[in-house]
Scaffold this active site. Sequence first.
Site, PDB file in Angstrom:
ATOM      1  CG  LEU A 172      -2.317  -0.808   1.260  1.00  0.00           C
ATOM      2  CD1 LEU A 172      -2.891  -0.836   2.525  1.00  0.00           C
ATOM      3  CD2 LEU A 172      -3.249  -0.205   0.178  1.00  0.00           C
ATOM      4  CB  SER A 173       1.569   3.757  -2.583  1.00  0.00           C
ATOM      5  OG  SER A 173       1.716   2.890  -3.738  1.00  0.00           O
TER       6      SER A 173
END
Length: 384
Positions: A92-93
């Site tokens: 998850l950036s």
Amino acid sequence: MGGEGLVGRRAGLDAAMEDERAWPAGSPWVREAMAALPRDAFAPERLWRWDGRAYVPVERAVDPEGWAGELFTGVHDAAVTQVRGGLPSSSLSAPAVVADMLDSLRLEPGHRVWDVGTGQGWTAALAAWRAGPGRVVSTEVDEGLADFARARLAAAGLDAEVVVADASGTGVPGGGQVDRLHATYAVEAVPWTWVEAVRPGGRIVYPWGRLGHVALTVAEDGKSATGWVQGLAQFMADRRGPAPTPAGHAAYTAVRGTAEPDSERLLKRNLAPLDENWDLRFALRVAVPDVVLLTGRDEDGVNAWVHDGDRSWAALAARGDGTVALYQGGPRRLGDAVAAAWDEWEELGRPDRYDYGITVTPDAQWAWQCSPNGPRWPIAQPAP
């Protein structure tokens, strides 16, 4: 972790984004979308933490506080969601980067969007929140991730399609063209099929290789796309491309092995900017894109180690008297290449990262400084 605890974590992230001025003023919808679709709603039950030697699992059921801590460490921190062969393969950036890239996309309601690299489905969800029902199609090569993302998108009540496909050499699933293409994994060169997939005047936002993300606008004649660097970012690499060059000291040691240098000389240079100046680091990334640069300090100052992941390496050792000993080995003189690129950056007036851009055509791609007709550096074309 209970709902109340996550509510507090979300509020803390929102406040931290505010404090860092990471919420894009030109796209207030991004903040609204992230509030409606928090990142924990798209996180798997197992995350991964680096313990200094390896990635270890953090299970929500076993350690809910630790799990939440991995998700809400900071606005510039990604959360690793998948590890393969001991290395991260999905994440998850970082919230600040996601917000910046969505701002760069200039997404409007009604736009048709191709989200390349679904992962857990968070960016596809944010785009669907803005663009509207049935306006987002997302592609993912990992069938397990695609299934996970479909479930999370459905749970959020969003109408967005997820297709298992390799986006590197195909057009938009379902055919036609899109208004916006948003990539969530790093590519060194843009597949021309991406440009063909976007209508003239449309936007392509993608992470560029090891450092930086770029926003391209497709020309009115559809024969090129060009645009500016938007900021710094580090993303997972394209799984279908060559393996990314490792960045740690172990990789440098593996390249050098026990080899003695076959070139030695002294330089009069202060290496401190290599450790402190990210505009210089970005300029070096542009000029020598396959080189990995590492730095460290001792009592004599900043030292640097350079390698290309293959057979060439260089070490720059501060001597404490304003000089640096340069040792090099392998078929390429990487230390000389870095020094020459540094000199060129100085001669250009020390441009910052936002002074660079990229142009893509069917036959060539290049990075440029100040304008597409200014100083340029070639980008290797992707393999067919």
